[in-house]
Design a protein around this motif. Structure first.
Motif, mmCIF file in Angstrom:
data_model
loop_
_atom_site.group_PDB
_atom_site.id
_atom_site.type_symbol
_atom_site.label_atom_id
_atom_site.label_comp_id
_atom_site.label_asym_id
_atom_site.label_seq_id
_atom_site.Cartn_x
_atom_site.Cartn_y
_atom_site.Cartn_z
ATOM 1 N N ASN A 239 1.184 -1.730 0.083
ATOM 2 C CA ASN A 239 0.024 0.328 0.023
ATOM 3 C C ASN A 239 1.172 0.803 0.278
ATOM 4 O OD1 ASN A 239 -2.451 -1.532 0.293
ATOM 5 N ND2 ASN A 239 -1.911 -2.221 2.963
ATOM 6 N N TYR A 240 1.267 1.504 -1.291
ATOM 7 C CA TYR A 240 1.914 3.047 -1.342
ATOM 8 C C TYR A 240 1.400 4.513 -0.668
ATOM 9 C CZ TYR A 240 5.479 -0.119 -4.263
ATOM 10 O OH TYR A 240 6.344 -1.283 -4.299
ATOM 11 N N ASN A 241 0.197 3.972 -0.414
ATOM 12 C CA ASN A 241 -0.283 5.544 -0.392
ATOM 13 C C ASN A 241 0.058 5.367 1.404
ATOM 14 O OD1 ASN A 241 -1.244 6.176 -2.859
ATOM 15 N ND2 ASN A 241 -3.085 5.217 -2.689
ATOM 16 N N ASN A 242 0.427 4.419 2.512
ATOM 17 C CA ASN A 242 1.099 4.166 3.787
ATOM 18 C C ASN A 242 2.141 4.345 3.787
ATOM 19 O OD1 ASN A 242 -1.626 4.308 3.742
ATOM 20 N ND2 ASN A 242 -2.012 1.910 4.049
ATOM 21 N N ILE A 243 3.152 4.576 2.730
ATOM 22 C CA ILE A 243 4.323 4.494 2.985
ATOM 23 C C ILE A 243 5.248 5.650 3.341
ATOM 24 C CG2 ILE A 243 6.343 3.298 1.858
ATOM 25 C CD1 ILE A 243 5.369 1.067 1.023
ATOM 26 N N GLN A 244 5.824 6.392 4.416
ATOM 27 C CA GLN A 244 6.351 7.029 4.866
ATOM 28 C C GLN A 244 6.853 7.395 3.215
ATOM 29 O OE1 GLN A 244 9.823 6.160 7.729
ATOM 30 N NE2 GLN A 244 8.174 4.958 9.608
ATOM 31 N N SER A 245 7.342 8.505 2.827
ATOM 32 C CA SER A 245 8.012 9.169 1.710
ATOM 33 C C SER A 245 9.456 9.256 2.141
ATOM 34 C CB SER A 245 7.482 10.868 1.922
ATOM 35 O OG SER A 245 8.373 11.618 0.254
ATOM 36 N N GLY A 246 10.185 8.506 0.863
ATOM 37 C CA GLY A 246 11.655 8.605 0.505
ATOM 38 C C GLY A 246 11.883 7.355 0.676
ATOM 39 N N THR A 247 10.884 6.281 1.745
ATOM 40 C CA THR A 247 11.440 4.640 2.123
ATOM 41 C C THR A 247 10.592 3.996 0.893
ATOM 42 O OG1 THR A 247 9.521 4.899 3.390
ATOM 43 C CG2 THR A 247 11.436 5.319 4.534
ATOM 44 N N GLU A 248 9.922 4.236 0.065
ATOM 45 C CA GLU A 248 9.344 3.306 -0.877
ATOM 46 C C GLU A 248 9.971 2.455 -1.611
ATOM 47 O OE1 GLU A 248 7.416 7.313 -0.864
ATOM 48 O OE2 GLU A 248 9.391 6.598 -1.010
ATOM 49 N N SER A 249 11.488 2.262 -1.535
ATOM 50 C CA SER A 249 12.333 1.438 -2.466
ATOM 51 C C SER A 249 12.857 0.567 -0.961
ATOM 52 C CB SER A 249 13.753 2.326 -2.347
ATOM 53 O OG SER A 249 14.681 2.652 -1.413
ATOM 54 N N ASN A 250 12.445 0.517 0.270
ATOM 55 C CA ASN A 250 11.915 0.270 1.123
ATOM 56 C C ASN A 250 11.058 -1.436 0.128
ATOM 57 O OD1 ASN A 250 14.686 0.323 2.767
ATOM 58 N ND2 ASN A 250 12.590 1.886 3.313
ATOM 59 N N PHE A 251 10.272 -1.556 -0.377
ATOM 60 C CA PHE A 251 9.659 -2.378 -0.431
ATOM 61 C C PHE A 251 9.827 -3.144 -2.007
ATOM 62 C CE2 PHE A 251 7.394 0.138 2.881
ATOM 63 C CZ PHE A 251 6.658 -0.705 2.907
ATOM 64 N N GLN A 252 11.350 -2.719 -2.659
ATOM 65 C CA GLN A 252 12.067 -3.370 -3.961
ATOM 66 C C GLN A 252 11.185 -5.067 -3.788
ATOM 67 O OE1 GLN A 252 15.518 -2.305 -5.077
ATOM 68 N NE2 GLN A 252 15.977 -2.432 -2.408
ATOM 69 N N ARG A 253 11.063 -5.414 -5.276
ATOM 70 C CA ARG A 253 11.079 -6.785 -5.322
ATOM 71 C C ARG A 253 11.818 -7.676 -6.446
ATOM 72 N NH1 ARG A 253 8.242 -8.793 -9.799
ATOM 73 N NH2 ARG A 253 6.922 -6.697 -10.254
ATOM 74 N N TYR A 254 12.306 -8.402 -5.851
ATOM 75 C CA TYR A 254 13.432 -8.593 -6.579
ATOM 76 C C TYR A 254 13.144 -9.505 -8.216
ATOM 77 C CZ TYR A 254 16.333 -8.474 -2.402
ATOM 78 O OH TYR A 254 17.490 -7.986 -1.577
ATOM 79 N N LEU A 255 13.968 -10.052 -8.881
ATOM 80 C CA LEU A 255 13.763 -10.629 -10.345
ATOM 81 C C LEU A 255 13.504 -12.017 -10.345
ATOM 82 C CD1 LEU A 255 15.817 -7.800 -12.577
ATOM 83 C CD2 LEU A 255 13.390 -8.138 -12.002
ATOM 84 N N THR A 256 13.790 -13.059 -11.270
ATOM 85 C CA THR A 256 12.916 -14.448 -10.915
ATOM 86 C C THR A 256 14.553 -14.718 -11.119
ATOM 87 O OG1 THR A 256 10.815 -14.206 -11.245
ATOM 88 C CG2 THR A 256 12.111 -16.232 -11.516
ATOM 89 N N SER A 257 15.324 -13.645 -12.186
ATOM 90 C CA SER A 257 16.603 -14.634 -12.291
ATOM 91 C C SER A 257 17.579 -13.681 -10.884
ATOM 92 C CB SER A 257 16.919 -13.657 -13.399
ATOM 93 O OG SER A 257 16.624 -12.319 -13.370
ATOM 94 N N ASP A 258 17.046 -13.376 -9.378
ATOM 95 C CA ASP A 258 17.706 -13.231 -8.898
ATOM 96 C C ASP A 258 18.078 -13.497 -7.337
ATOM 97 O OD1 ASP A 258 18.788 -10.881 -10.531
ATOM 98 O OD2 ASP A 258 17.847 -9.120 -9.570
ATOM 99 N N VAL A 259 17.144 -14.578 -7.690
ATOM 100 C CA VAL A 259 17.188 -15.523 -6.270
ATOM 101 C C VAL A 259 16.292 -17.045 -6.180
ATOM 102 C CG1 VAL A 259 16.013 -13.073 -5.316
ATOM 103 C CG2 VAL A 259 14.645 -14.862 -6.232
ATOM 104 N N ASN A 260 16.863 -17.521 -5.152
ATOM 105 C CA ASN A 260 16.745 -18.961 -5.148
ATOM 106 C C ASN A 260 15.614 -18.629 -4.170
ATOM 107 O OD1 ASN A 260 16.144 -21.869 -5.082
ATOM 108 N ND2 ASN A 260 18.930 -21.795 -5.457
ATOM 109 N N THR A 261 13.871 -19.282 -4.998
ATOM 110 C CA THR A 261 13.070 -19.404 -2.928
ATOM 111 C C THR A 261 13.143 -20.837 -3.045
ATOM 112 O OG1 THR A 261 11.920 -19.552 -5.141
ATOM 113 C CG2 THR A 261 11.884 -17.367 -4.544
ATOM 114 N N PHE A 262 14.067 -21.832 -3.689
ATOM 115 C CA PHE A 262 13.446 -23.406 -3.192
ATOM 116 C C PHE A 262 12.618 -24.231 -4.207
ATOM 117 C CE2 PHE A 262 17.649 -21.451 -1.233
ATOM 118 C CZ PHE A 262 18.068 -22.238 -1.781
ATOM 119 N N SER A 263 11.763 -23.338 -4.246
ATOM 120 C CA SER A 263 10.325 -23.948 -4.961
ATOM 121 C C SER A 263 9.702 -24.089 -3.663
ATOM 122 C CB SER A 263 10.318 -25.019 -5.407
ATOM 123 O OG SER A 263 10.413 -24.840 -6.740
ATOM 124 N N LYS A 264 10.190 -23.133 -2.807
ATOM 125 C CA LYS A 264 9.162 -23.230 -1.251
ATOM 126 C C LYS A 264 7.569 -22.170 -1.336
ATOM 127 C CE LYS A 264 12.121 -26.358 0.632
ATOM 128 N NZ LYS A 264 12.032 -27.937 0.940
#
Length: 255
Positions: free
Chosen positions: A175-200
């Motif tokens: 809910n970006y409308n509720n996030i403190q201004s300037g801290t939005e980057s803390n909610f970034q999402r990784y790319l599938t190619s960047d991570v390993n979730t071990f299919s969990k």
């Protein structure tokens, strides 16, 4: 050798009164040699991914050989009770992973964790050095709680926040409308190619998950579940969950 970063999730609302809520209190060490992403993950200045580019972060973290993390705790800074709390957090990770991960007091190991009382609760992710000390900050007294120490130590083991998984938008709403201004980057999402979730499965209760009001500017939820979970469930575990354990053991080859 570098490995793709692995994903777990923190419960900063400890069972005792007084802990810092890292993700609503953003006071951190003001050091020119460090910058932060995702609230509590440190990078050498100028190297943190995604902060200026606006893209999803790309991070690779190196594992600790044999799952052994040498450490020192700054002497004369913490009380005996606080040191016990920190080492209890280590023992809990060891016990929960059946010693797949082990913390040993440093003797002559070339790379080690230096646990010190900085400003805020933070850590680097994975083993970032081939020699010298690697900082883990546990400010006192607010960060010296077992679950907070476990969270930061699991970053050092090599794990990110669960809600940064590539598939997180299927499970939670940011809910970006509720996030403190300037801290939005803390909610970034990784790319599938960047991570390993071990299919969990996505683990909303993980000790590595943001709480529902992380970085809220108005007391309203910054993260809500799409699967009907109550706000209080998000990041609610004070120890590693079953999925947390499975991911750590898979990453370090102990599964």
């Amino acid at each position: 050798m570098y490995q793709c970063i692995c994903l777990l999730l923190v419960c900063y609302s400890a069972v005792h009164a007084g802990p810092i809520n890292l993700f609503t209190n953003t006071t951190m060490d003001d050091r020119p040699d460090i910058e932060f992403i995702d609230g509590d993950i440190a990078f050498p200045a100028g190297t943190a991914p995604g902060l200026d580019s606006g893209r999803n972060a790309y991070i690779q973290s190196s594992k600790w050989t044999g799952g052994i993390l040498p450490y020192t705790i700054d002497g004369g800074v913490y009380t005996a009770s606080q040191i016990t709390t920190i080492t209890n957090a280590m023992r809990k990770i060891e016990q929960q992973t059946n010693n797949c991960i082990r913390f040993v007091q440093r003797t002559n190991q070339p790379t080690w964790l230096r646990i010190f009382a900085g400003s805020g609760c933070w850590s680097y992710m994975g083993r970032t050095k081939t020699s010298g000390s690697q900082d883990v900050s546990l400010a006192k007294p607010g960060c010296v709680y077992e679950n907070i120490a476990m969270h930061e130590l699991l970053h050092a083991v090599g794990f990110a926040h669960e809600q940064t998984r590539p598939d997180r938008d299927s499970y939670v709403t940011i809910n970006y409308n509720n996030i403190q201004s300037g801290t939005e980057s803390n909610f970034q999402r990784y790319l599938t190619s960047d991570v390993n979730t071990f299919s969990k499965a996505y683990d909303a209760t993980s000790i590595m998950h943001y709480k529902w009001n992380a970085f809220s500017k108005n007391g309203q939820p910054t993260i809500t579940s799409k699967t009907g979970l109550a706000n209080s469930v998000l990041g609610s575990s004070n120890v590693m969950t079953k999925l947390d354990i499975e991911k750590v053991k898979a990453y370090y080859g102990c599964a």
